[in-house]
Write an enzyme that holds these catalytic residues in place. Structure first.
Site, mmCIF file in Angstrom:
data_model
loop_
_atom_site.group_PDB
_atom_site.id
_atom_site.type_symbol
_atom_site.label_atom_id
_atom_site.label_comp_id
_atom_site.label_asym_id
_atom_site.label_seq_id
_atom_site.Cartn_x
_atom_site.Cartn_y
_atom_site.Cartn_z
ATOM 1 N N CYS A 111 0.838 -1.204 0.000
ATOM 2 C CA CYS A 111 0.000 0.000 0.000
ATOM 3 C C CYS A 111 0.873 1.255 0.000
ATOM 4 O O CYS A 111 1.542 1.545 -0.986
ATOM 5 C CB CYS A 111 -0.986 -0.041 1.169
ATOM 6 S SG CYS A 111 -2.320 1.151 0.953
ATOM 7 N N HIS A 215 -3.830 -4.992 0.198
ATOM 8 C CA HIS A 215 -3.318 -5.437 1.500
ATOM 9 C C HIS A 215 -3.312 -6.966 1.600
ATOM 10 O O HIS A 215 -4.195 -7.558 2.234
ATOM 11 C CB HIS A 215 -4.155 -4.824 2.640
ATOM 12 C CG HIS A 215 -3.836 -3.394 2.900
ATOM 13 N ND1 HIS A 215 -2.790 -2.995 3.717
ATOM 14 C CD2 HIS A 215 -4.387 -2.256 2.407
ATOM 15 C CE1 HIS A 215 -2.731 -1.672 3.743
ATOM 16 N NE2 HIS A 215 -3.683 -1.203 2.957
ATOM 17 N N GLU A 217 -1.557 -8.804 3.407
ATOM 18 C CA GLU A 217 -1.401 -9.281 4.802
ATOM 19 C C GLU A 217 -2.764 -9.502 5.458
ATOM 20 O O GLU A 217 -2.907 -10.411 6.284
ATOM 21 C CB GLU A 217 -0.532 -8.301 5.618
ATOM 22 C CG GLU A 217 -1.221 -7.047 6.162
ATOM 23 C CD GLU A 217 -1.567 -6.023 5.106
ATOM 24 O OE1 GLU A 217 -1.222 -6.213 3.924
ATOM 25 O OE2 GLU A 217 -2.198 -4.999 5.456
#
Ligand code: MN
Length: 246
Positions: A111, A215, A217
């Site tokens: 990001c 994102h 993660e």
């Protein structure tokens, strides 16, 4: 000593109240790195003479998400629509990014991390997506961050395409206010949203440098197997660097 590589994770600064303030990064970065086999350590925003030492402490670096980037670092003045930025964090991360890349360590920009990577290489950013790109789709999704909201198209001749097991299109989450405007010459855009926004970039000839606008993660923390795989590929790169240095 464990053979787990050490991955430094950049962070922001958060003040909740007078009792709770300090370095902050979302726990999903930490969780995803741990499940991919790394030892994560958080790297606080620091002056140059401290930041300089971070490079030698870690086998790889994850530049995490966070606030907008101060436009002075790419030669612009702030738009009326820009959100709050943290000039000290930007300065610290730009220095760290340049040192880490010079040292040949793996870098995973997520990001804002992709945006910092682009600025470090000389690129510029869209300061406020909705006002600067009228036909932009929704890049600040209203659904939880573990869920996906828009599709991306991945270039088939990219390293990312291989890392994603040959997926040409996939749905990703989207939680970004800014995006790449002018891509740095040393980077190549390898994934795009339907409105044309760059959703991933990799270095033209250094396979250790990858940036992603979504994102992974949080998708990984939500159980997405492909994003878990992406993290394992990054951690394996860090492990190979570690083997060379011991
Ligand atoms: Mn997006």
């Amino acid at each position: 000593m464990s053979d787990r590589p050490i991955v430094g994770v950049t962070c922001g600064f958060m003040k909740k109240n007078d009792f709770v303030q300090g370095p902050y990064t979302h726990e999903d970065y930490v969780k995803s790195l741990i499940s991919a086999g790394a030892v994560p350590i958080i790297l606080p925003i620091a002056p140059d003479n401290v930041t300089e030492n971070y490079e030698g402490l870690c086998d790889g670096f994850l530049f995490s998400g966070g606030s907008d980037v101060d436009p002075r670092f790419y030669g612009e003045s702030p738009s009326p629509q820009i959100y709050a930025f943290d000039t000290e964090r930007d300065a610290s991360e730009l220095l760290l990014m340049r040192r880490v890349i010079a040292a040949g360590k793996p870098v995973f920009g997520i990001c804002r991390g992709l945006q910092v990577m682009n600025v470090a290489f000389g690129g510029t950013l869209i300061q406020d997506l909705p006002s600067e790109m009228k036909q932009a789709l929704q890049h600040t999704q209203k659904v939880p961050r573990t869920k996906t909201s828009h599709s991306v198209r991945v270039l088939e001749d990219s390293r990312l395409f291989t890392l994603l097991n040959g997926r040409k299109t996939l749905y990703v989450n989207s939680l970004h206010h800014q995006a790449i405007k002018t891509l740095a010459a040393e980077l190549r855009a390898v994934a795009f949203a339907p409105d044309g926004i760059i959703e991933a970039a990799e270095h033209v000839n250094n396979d250790r440098i990858l940036g992603i606008q979504w994102h992974p993660e949080s998708m990984a923390a939500g159980g997405d197997a492909l994003m878990n795989h992406l993290f394992r590929c990054f951690v394996e790169k860090c492990a190979r660097i570690k083997e060379k240095t011991v």
